[in-house]
Structures are given as structure tokens and as C-alpha cells.
Motif scaffolding. Structure first.
Motif, PDB file in Angstrom:
ATOM      1  N   LEU A  10      50.636  24.515  57.918  1.00 44.76           N
ATOM      2  CA  LEU A  10      49.565  24.111  58.565  1.00 44.76           C
ATOM      3  C   LEU A  10      48.432  24.176  57.532  1.00 44.76           C
ATOM      4  O   LEU A  10      47.513  24.584  56.757  1.00 44.76           O
ATOM      5  N   VAL A  11      48.593  22.671  56.720  1.00 42.93           N
ATOM      6  CA  VAL A  11      47.158  22.564  55.781  1.00 42.93           C
ATOM      7  C   VAL A  11      46.941  20.908  56.511  1.00 42.93           C
ATOM      8  O   VAL A  11      47.489  20.069  57.014  1.00 42.93           O
ATOM      9  N   GLU A  12      45.194  21.349  56.362  1.00 40.33           N
ATOM     10  CA  GLU A  12      44.187  20.289  56.540  1.00 40.33           C
ATOM     11  C   GLU A  12      43.997  19.250  55.265  1.00 40.33           C
ATOM     12  O   GLU A  12      44.051  19.788  54.049  1.00 40.33           O
ATOM     13  N   ILE A  13      44.344  18.095  55.062  1.00 38.61           N
ATOM     14  CA  ILE A  13      44.505  17.071  54.838  1.00 38.61           C
ATOM     15  C   ILE A  13      43.242  16.000  54.208  1.00 38.61           C
ATOM     16  O   ILE A  13      42.882  15.624  55.361  1.00 38.61           O
ATOM     17  N   PRO A  14      41.598  15.858  54.058  1.00 43.38           N
ATOM     18  CA  PRO A  14      41.285  14.693  53.957  1.00 43.38           C
ATOM     19  C   PRO A  14      42.264  13.567  54.295  1.00 43.38           C
ATOM     20  O   PRO A  14      43.005  13.092  53.583  1.00 43.38           O
ATOM     21  N   ASP A  15      41.406  12.499  54.723  1.00 43.19           N
ATOM     22  CA  ASP A  15      41.788  10.861  55.014  1.00 43.19           C
ATOM     23  C   ASP A  15      41.993  10.401  54.032  1.00 43.19           C
ATOM     24  O   ASP A  15      43.432   9.015  54.211  1.00 43.19           O
TER      25      ASP A  15
END
Length: 90
Positions: A10-15
């Protein structure tokens, strides 16, 4: 009985970041092999390609400093392995 472990990342990716997920097995199938180049090289061929002497190659083989295989007394070098090795030399 083989057991498998499924891992999720799970990785948060910038829009504003564009990414493409690639299946490693599919990517391996896309590798283009130059049909004009042999898969293996002899000591002479490798020395010529690296522009070093045969003696240097034999010394590196003896010291296990370069990836190689011995087949019926001949020393052979797998082209892809040598290319990868060259990229990772410190």
C-alpha cells in the motif's frame, strides 16, 4: 505441499504522478535479443569486447571476479550476465 504468501503493498501516490504497473514476468518476455550477437562469449571475444587482455580475463576468472561457466574445459561468459555485472561493478 507448497504454501504461498500473498503480500500487498500500500503506497500513497500523488495525484499528479503518472505510473505504469508492469508485471515482471511480462516485462521479461519483452526483452529484445539481438540475433546478430551470440548468447555466450569466449575469453578472446570478451577480451576484445571489453578492450582488455586475455591475461586479465584469465586472472579475473581464476580469482572468481567475473561471472563465468566452464564447459568441457572451455571458459564461457553469458552475454546478459556480463552486461548486468558491468552495470553493477563498484
Amino acid at each position: 505441499m507448497k504454501q504461498y504468501l500473498k503480500l500487498e503493498l500500500l503506497v500513497e501516490i500523488p495525484d499528479d504522478l503518472e505510473i505504469e504497473l508492469v508485471n515482471p514476468l511480462q516485462a521479461a518476455k519483452n526483452i529484445i535479443v539481438d540475433p546478430d550477437k551470440k548468447m555466450t562469449m569466449s575469453v578472446d571475444e570478451l577480451a576484445e569486447e571489453l578492450q582488455i587482455s586475455n591475461t586479465t580475463i584469465y586472472t579475473m576468472v581464476r580469482r572468481n571476479e567475473i561471472p563465468h561457466k566452464k564447459v568441457r574445459g572451455r571458459i564461457l561468459f553469458h552475454r546478459a550476465t556480463i552486461e548486468e555485472w558491468l552495470m553493477n561493478i563498484e
